[in-house]
Design a protein around this motif. Sequence first.
Motif, short mmCIF file in Angstrom:
data_model
loop_
_atom_site.label_atom_id
_atom_site.label_comp_id
_atom_site.label_asym_id
_atom_site.label_seq_id
_atom_site.Cartn_x
_atom_site.Cartn_y
_atom_site.Cartn_z
N LEU A 91 -34.08 -6.06 -30.61
CA LEU A 91 -32.92 -6.94 -30.68
C LEU A 91 -33.29 -8.37 -30.31
O LEU A 91 -32.81 -9.32 -30.93
CB LEU A 91 -31.79 -6.43 -29.78
N LYS A 92 -34.16 -8.55 -29.32
CA LYS A 92 -34.53 -9.91 -28.92
C LYS A 92 -35.29 -10.62 -30.03
O LYS A 92 -35.16 -11.83 -30.21
CB LYS A 92 -35.32 -9.92 -27.62
N TRP A 93 -36.07 -9.89 -30.83
CA TRP A 93 -36.79 -10.51 -31.95
C TRP A 93 -35.82 -10.93 -33.05
O TRP A 93 -35.98 -11.98 -33.67
CB TRP A 93 -37.85 -9.57 -32.50
N LEU B 33 -32.64 -11.71 -32.61
CA LEU B 33 -31.90 -12.87 -32.10
C LEU B 33 -32.76 -14.12 -32.09
O LEU B 33 -32.26 -15.22 -32.38
CB LEU B 33 -31.36 -12.58 -30.70
N ALA B 34 -34.05 -13.98 -31.78
CA ALA B 34 -34.95 -15.13 -31.83
C ALA B 34 -35.08 -15.65 -33.26
O ALA B 34 -35.08 -16.87 -33.49
CB ALA B 34 -36.32 -14.75 -31.27
#
Length: 91
Positions: free
Chosen positions: A2-4, A6-7
Motif C-alpha cells: 500500500l505504501k508503494w 500511495l508513493a
Amino acid sequence: MLKWVLAWIGLASLLDFVLMGTDKWKARRNRWRVPEKTFFLVALLGGSPGAILGMYAFRHKTRHWYFKWGLPAILAAQVALGGWLYWRFFL
C-alpha cells in the motif's frame, strides 16, 4: 504494498500539478506548451488528484469541458478500481 501505491500516486500527482503550473506559466508568456494528452496520460497513471488540484490552484484549463469533467471521471474510476481491488484481494 500500500505504501508503494500511495508513493506512486503522490509522485504522479506532484508531476501533474507541476505540469499544470508550468503550462500556465508558459501560456502567459506565449511559449511552447505542454500537450493536453500529457496531462491525461499522467492522470491515467495515477496523477489525477494532482491534475485536479493544479487545474483549480492555477485556474488553468477550467473552461475546457474535457478537463472539467474528464479528470474527475478518471479519479472516480481510479477510486472505484482501487476499492474493488482492495475488496477483492485484501478482505
